[in-house]
Design a protein around this motif. Structure first.
Motif, PDB file in Angstrom:
ATOM      1  N   ARG A   1      -0.198  -9.026  -1.963  1.00 51.58           N
ATOM      2  CA  ARG A   1      -1.136  -9.230  -3.067  1.00 51.58           C
ATOM      3  C   ARG A   1      -2.351 -10.001  -2.579  1.00 51.58           C
ATOM      4  O   ARG A   1      -2.212 -11.007  -1.883  1.00 51.58           O
TER       5      ARG A   1
ATOM      6  N   ALA B   1      -3.168   1.126  -2.903  1.00 49.77           N
ATOM      7  CA  ALA B   1      -3.439  -0.072  -3.695  1.00 49.77           C
ATOM      8  C   ALA B   1      -3.026   0.171  -5.140  1.00 49.77           C
ATOM      9  O   ALA B   1      -2.997   1.310  -5.614  1.00 49.77           O
ATOM     10  N   LYS B   2      -2.718  -0.907  -5.833  1.00 51.08           N
ATOM     11  CA  LYS B   2      -2.282  -0.825  -7.228  1.00 51.08           C
ATOM     12  C   LYS B   2      -2.908  -1.969  -8.002  1.00 51.08           C
ATOM     13  O   LYS B   2      -2.795  -3.130  -7.622  1.00 51.08           O
ATOM     14  N   ALA B   3      -3.597  -1.615  -9.117  1.00 54.95           N
ATOM     15  CA  ALA B   3      -4.223  -2.637  -9.943  1.00 54.95           C
ATOM     16  C   ALA B   3      -3.823  -2.525 -11.405  1.00 54.95           C
ATOM     17  O   ALA B   3      -3.536  -3.520 -12.052  1.00 54.95           O
TER      18      ALA B   3
ATOM     19  N   GLU C   1      -5.464  -6.929  -6.440  1.00 57.40           N
ATOM     20  CA  GLU C   1      -4.681  -5.714  -6.275  1.00 57.40           C
ATOM     21  C   GLU C   1      -3.479  -5.963  -5.377  1.00 57.40           C
ATOM     22  O   GLU C   1      -3.437  -6.930  -4.608  1.00 57.40           O
TER      23      GLU C   1
END
Length: 555
Positions: A447, A402-404, A432
Motif C-alpha cells: 500500500r 493497482a487497486k483503488a 492505492e
C-alpha cells in the motif's frame, strides 16, 4: 525450627515470590548494571584496571587521538583473554569524545588496555546484563534461575513464540526476548528505504553460549544508547554463531527502519551484525545459513535481489569512504568496510559474503514474486519506484496491477532482468494497493498512501508579511487554501511564538467546497505567528499539511 528444613523453606519462599509476580517474571533478568571508571593510558604501556564489580561488556572513550590503535583484554576466572583490537569513531554529536565499539568479554573482573598513543581523559564504560555484578546480584540471580528451572515446564504452554510472517520470514526473536526494559529508544523510529544490506561483526569474544546471546545484544544496546548517545541499538538485526536471529532497532522487522549501522548510508540500507570477531575465524555453517536466510527474506521484501548491484548516493560523514554526493556502486549484500573506513566485518567473514549472497538468493528461488515501494507515504503526484524480484532465476514476464476503488487494473507489463529484478515508476495521485504477478504466483499486496498537497494564500499581509491592528484592536486575515486530492474538511491552525515555543492561538475545523476554502479570522495579540492548514488521515489518503506561513502582528 529444624536447620535441615530452612533451605527448603527458603527455596519455596523464593518460588512463591516469583509466582506472585507477572506470568513471565520467572524468566525476567535482574536489572542490568552499568558503571564507569577512569584509567590512565600511556602510549606503549599496558594500563590495568581492577573493578570491584563483575562486568560482561566494556568500551572506551577519550578526548582526541581518533587515529589511535587500541586493544583490550579482560580477566575471566583468573585468566587473561586474547587481545582484541577495537574499532572506534568520533561521535556525530558535537563535543562528544572518541569512543570504541563495545566488546563482550563474558564474566570478567579486570581490564587491560594498550594503545600506540596516549589517550587523554580515558574512561572505561562497563555493562553487566547477566545479573552477576556483585555478590548480592549473583545470589538473587541463582535463586531466579533455580525457581525458573522448576516452573519453566509449567509455563511452557503460556509462552508466546515470535510471530512468523506467512511470506516465509525466518524466526526472528523480538526485542522482548532480550530487552528487560533497561534499553528504551530515545525517539520514535525513522523510516527510509532498503536498497541493500550491510553485514557487520560486533568485535566481541567468540567464546559465548547460545544462552548468553540475548545478554550480549542487551549490553550492546545499552552501550549504544548510554555511552554512544544513539537513539537505539545501531543494527537492524543481530545474529549469533548458533543461528539465532534477533530484532535490533525498534520500528518493525518488515519496515525500512533507519539504523546507525553505516555512516552515510543508513537511510538507504538495512543491516545485520554477527556476535563475535571474524577477522581470522570464519562464521560457522549455522550462522552463515541464518544470515543468508534473513537477508534473502528482507531484501526480497523490499524488491531487491541478493545477487544484484545497486548505485547509491553518499550522505558523507567522518567515517564514510566517500564525500557527500558521490555515487557509489555496491553489491546488494556488502560488508561494512565497503561503505565506511573500517575493517568490519573482519577478513574471514568478508570472504564468506559471496556464499551468503548465493544462499540468500537460493532461499527465495522458486517462490512467488516480491514487490516493494521505496516510500509508503508520499505527497500528491510524487514519484514512487516500485521494485520487485521475480524469483524465477532468469528473465520472466511480470504484470503490475493497482487497486483503488474495489477493482484491480493493470498498470504495467514488463520483463524482469536476468537476475530476476524489475522496477516500475509511478506518479501517486491517490492511495492505492499494488501487486506483482509473475509465472510463479503473485506478490503480497503493498500500500502506498498519498498525502494531499495543500496550498495556502494569505491575503491582507503587507510589508514583508507584517499585519497591523485595525481600529477594533485585532488583525484581520483572509486566507485561501486548496487541497489536492480534494478534502471535505480542513483544519486551520495559527500558533503564536512565546517563551521559546509555539502555542496554539487559533484552531478551526472548516468544511470545503470541492477542496477549496475561503475564510477570514482575527488575531487579537501582537507577536509572531505561524499558520498551517492540516488534513486528517482517512480511508483514502494519509494526513497532510501545508508549508508554514509566518506573519508578524504589530501594534
Amino acid at each position: 525450627m529444624s536447620r535441615n528444613r530452612r533451605p527448603l523453606i527458603v527455596t519455596l519462599a523464593a518460588l512463591a515470590i516469583c509466582l506472585a509476580g507477572p506470568a513471565y517474571a520467572l524468566e525476567a533478568k535482574p536489572p542490568a548494571r552499568g558503571f564507569q571508571r577512569a584509567l590512565s593510558v600511556v602510549a606503549g604501556r599496558v594500563a590495568q584496571l581492577d573493578t570491584s564489580e563483575h562486568f560482561n561488556l566494556v568500551g572506551l572513550r577519550w578526548r582526541g587521538a581518533s587515529g589511535a590503535n587500541v586493544a583490550l583484554r579482560a580477566r575471566v576466572d583468573g585468566h587473561w583473554s586474547a587481545w582484541v583490537r577495537v574499532g572506534h569513531a568520533t561521535s556525530a554529536r558535537r563535543g562528544r569524545p572518541t569512543a570504541t565499539d563495545p566488546v563482550w568479554v563474558g564474566e570478567a573482573d579486570a581490564l587491560q588496555v594498550r594503545s600506540d598513543r596516549s589517550l587523554t581523559g580515558a574512561v572505561a564504560s562497563f555493562q553487566n546484563t547477566t545479573g552477576t555484578a556483585t555478590a548480592h546480584d549473583r545470589v538473587v540471580t541463582a535463586v531466579r534461575h533455580a525457581a525458573s528451572a522448576v516452573t519453566r515446564p509449567l509455563l511452557g504452554a503460556l509462552r508466546a513464540r515470535p510471530a512468523e510472517a506467512a511470506t516465509g520470514a525466518p524466526r526472528i526473536l523480538p526485542r522482548s526476548s532480550w530487552n528487560d526494559g533497561s534499553c528504551k529508544p530515545r525517539a520514535k523510529p525513522l523510516y527510509g528505504s532498503v536498497r541493500m544490506a550491510f553485514v557487520h561483526h560486533t568485535v566481541t569474544l567468540n567464546d559465548y553460549s547460545p544462552e548468553e546471546s540475548a545478554s550480549i545484544v542487551l549490553a550492546i544496546c545499552r552501550y549504544h544508547v548510554d555511552q554512544s548517545g544513539w537513539n537505539d541499538i545501531g543494527y537492524n538485526f543481530l545474529a549469533d554463531k548458533y543461528g539465532q536471529l534477533f530484532e535490533g532497532r525498534a520500528g518493525g522487522t518488515d519496515k525500512a527502519v533507519v539504523g546507525a549501522q553505516a555512516q552515510g548510508w543508513n537511510s538507504q540500507s538495512t543491516s545485520v551484525s554477527v556476535l563475535g570477531t571474524y577477522t581470522q575465524t570464519p562464521l560457522g555453517e549455522a550462522g552463515v545459513n541464518a544470515v543468508a536466510g534473513l537477508l534473502g527474506w528482507k531484501l526480497a521484501l523490499h524488491g531487491v535481489t541478493p545477487l544484484g548491484r545497486v548505485t547509491l548516493t553518499s550522505a558523507g560523514g567522518s567515517e564514510n569512504r566517500w564525500s557527500a554526493g558521490t555515487r557509489v556502486t555496491f553489491n546488494t549484500i556488502a560488508g561494512h568496510r565497503d561503505g565506511d573506513s573500517t575493517s568490519c566485518p573482519g577478513d574471514a567473514l568478508y570472504a564468506q559474503l559471496p556464499e551468503i549472497r548465493r544462499l540468500a538468493a537460493s532461499a527465495t528461488a522458486g517462490t512467488p514474486p516480491d514487490l516493494g515501494a521505496d516510500r509508503s507515504a508520499v505527497a500528491y503526484r510524487s514519484t514512487v519506484m516500485l521494485r520487485g524480484v521475480a524469483h524465477s532465476g532468469s528473465q520472466a514476464p511480470v504484470r503490475i496491477r493497482a487497486k483503488a476503488n474495489g477493482s484491480w487494473r493493470t498498470i504495467a507489463e514488463l520483463t524482469s532482468h536476468s537476475d530476476g529484478t524489475f522496477a516500475h515508476r509511478i506518479r501517486a495521485r491517490r492511495t492505492e494497493l499494488y501487486q506483482a504477478i509473475g509465472p510463479l504466483g503473485h506478490s503480497p499486496v503493498r500500500r502506498v498512501q498519498v498525502r494531499p498537497r495543500i496550498a495556502v494564500i494569505v491575503r491582507g499581509a503587507r510589508r514583508a508579511a507584517r499585519l497591523s491592528y485595525r481600529a477594533s484592536g485585532v488583525a484581520r486575515i483572509r486566507l485561501y487554501t486548496r487541497a489536492v486530492p480534494m478534502k471535505r474538511t480542513l483544519i486551520v491552525r495559527a500558533e503564536r511564538r512565546g517563551g521559546g515555543a509555539w502555542h496554539t492561538a487559533l484552531r478551526r475545523r472548516l468544511r470545503t467546497r470541492r477542496g477549496r476554502l475561503w475564510t477570514t479570522f482575527t488575531l487579537s495579540r501582537p507577536g509572531r505567528y505561524r499558520l498551517r492548514v492540516i488534513s486528517r488521515k482517512d480511508r483514502r489518503n494519509a494526513a497532510g499539511r501545508s508549508h508554514p506561513r509566518y506573519l508578524v502582528v504589530e501594534r
